[in-house]
Scaffold this motif. Sequence first.
Motif, PDB file in Angstrom:
ATOM      1  N   TYR A 240       7.862   2.867  -2.219  1.00  0.00           N
ATOM      2  CA  TYR A 240       8.387   2.122  -3.373  1.00  0.00           C
ATOM      3  C   TYR A 240       9.151   3.046  -4.323  1.00  0.00           C
ATOM      4  O   TYR A 240       9.006   2.985  -5.543  1.00  0.00           O
ATOM      5  CB  TYR A 240       7.255   1.386  -4.105  1.00  0.00           C
TER       6      TYR A 240
ATOM      7  N   TYR B 293      -1.003   0.781  -3.415  1.00  0.00           N
ATOM      8  CA  TYR B 293      -0.324   0.778  -2.113  1.00  0.00           C
ATOM      9  C   TYR B 293      -1.042  -0.139  -1.118  1.00  0.00           C
ATOM     10  O   TYR B 293      -0.414  -0.942  -0.431  1.00  0.00           O
ATOM     11  CB  TYR B 293      -0.299   2.192  -1.529  1.00  0.00           C
TER      12      TYR B 293
ATOM     13  N   HIS C 110      -0.586  -3.888  -1.873  1.00  0.00           N
ATOM     14  CA  HIS C 110       0.742  -4.443  -2.126  1.00  0.00           C
ATOM     15  C   HIS C 110       1.135  -5.515  -1.114  1.00  0.00           C
ATOM     16  O   HIS C 110       1.794  -6.485  -1.474  1.00  0.00           O
ATOM     17  CB  HIS C 110       1.799  -3.340  -2.150  1.00  0.00           C
TER      18      HIS C 110
END
Length: 572
Positions: A285, A374, A377
């Motif tokens: 990201y 993470y 997500h």
Amino acid sequence: MTDWDQEADLVIIGSGAAGMSAAIVAAASGLDALVLEKTDLIGGSTAISGGVVWVPGNRGMAEAGAPDPPGAALRYLEQVIGPGMRRDMVEAYVRASPKMVDWFNRHTVVHLVPRMYAPDYHSELEGASSGGRALDPLEYDGRELGGWFTRLRAPLQQTMIFGGMMVSRADIDHLQRACRSWTSFRHAVRILLGHASDRLRFARGARLLAGNALAARLLRSAIDRGVRFETGADVTALVRDGGAVIGAEAVIGGKIVRIRARRGVVLAAGGGAANRHFRAANVPYADVHLSMAPPSNVGDGLALAAAVGGTIGATARNAVFLSPVSVDAAGGKRTLFPHLILDRQKPGVIAVNSAGRRFVNEADSYHDFVEGMYRDHGDGPAVPAWLVADSRFVRRYGLGLVRPAPFSKRGFVRSGYLVSARSIGQLADKIGVPQAQLAATIEAANRAAATGVDLEFGKGSTGYNRYLGDGLHSPNPCLGPIRMPPFHAVKIWPGDIGAARGIRTDADARVLDADGKPVRGLYACGNDMNSIMGGSYPAGGITLGPAMTFGFIAARHVAGIACSGSKEEKTA
């Protein structure tokens, strides 16, 4: 070769803890040390850090009656780092770091003292310590630097109060209790009057704490040892002769300056976390990732090493040391805040994803928290996520950039940094999560607060969690209700506090080429060195601890003193 503009025995590129440690040790060994700093300010990311130095088995633990059991730290690191651990590097660190602390405590004004209750981040694992491995620099009076004080990088403005006053956790508690406790009143008056006096002479307070105190103490020690500094020195190339690095070229004052390094060059330029290309290649990201690294930390050392055959190491888990970060865009200026230890762990705040659900133990380390973002997500998503609390929490603890009472939060509400609403449903609408789910999530959190047990994520279940909670709150120092309107939320993004991926070295901090052989005359330490922690984050101070230790090792190796082996002896 005779066309040199300057010469030194050891040339150090970068003025953070790693670079200044190497310079001080080299100078104390009789070498002429020159530090080249790209910016106009000395201190690097160390000066804006928490200043904690992690050193297992340090002498202070034994003197306090709680010695570190032999082998315990290594067992702990084996579990946290995992199968990618480079045993030679970790063993060198565990062996040399206590010697480094003893040396600095004896020979410099860099005095480090153990925090006897400060659990390692995975305090439930075998070999973890409940305290003593984390060392803090003693408070320092910046006036002792004389004219150098204005050349020291200041802490982040968002971490200070009253126009440049540094405060510790204890200071904050005293300031809040000043009207209820005579001891706190006296403490508050002392530091406030001292700050007022400092501001008559300086642009900020001279009472230095944490990483700024560490950087200041290193700078004072370097000056005392005769270390030379060139600021505004942008190193553009290393100079080689017969495969060995013998100097550097730098742009100083608009001119190219050739500097001979008679004994070697140390790369300690801070790593590449502030480089968007580095992030794009290494960080999930990356388009929304927020780095707290100084803007100058763009990987200069990595590029210099690569140009002379050095190689970049692999990381088992992460290329940066992770932290959730919030951002305020008031007045068109972006102000970043790393959510490290001041809010997430306290009772009465939860983190939710865009579905309005909790996704992580909020009291876990900043690094583990972002790993939780993470993981979630794909289902949440949790990039970005929200910290949610009520008015009582914000008054007591603050939330990100919003400081606790009596400081006002109105400006942050106006800028949109702090989202506020009179009801949970209104808050859900404002932050774009389902009303019913956010209400259910808060209801479950309130039930856990009443029982003191977080069945979902175990917040407050470890020694590390409880250490950063509120010890005066029961039954769980990390769990509290969210009931009192108005309700508040702050958006958080994945971010970092520095690079973990860097230059591959051996246990003497020598840069390695593609064949695993040392590049003669070239060393790396700090965030330029590939982290020995393999992309994990075992404890507070695992960046500064290795930075100072491998700076110490590199300088002693240059001086002909080996300290990465089992014994210290003169090298051939």
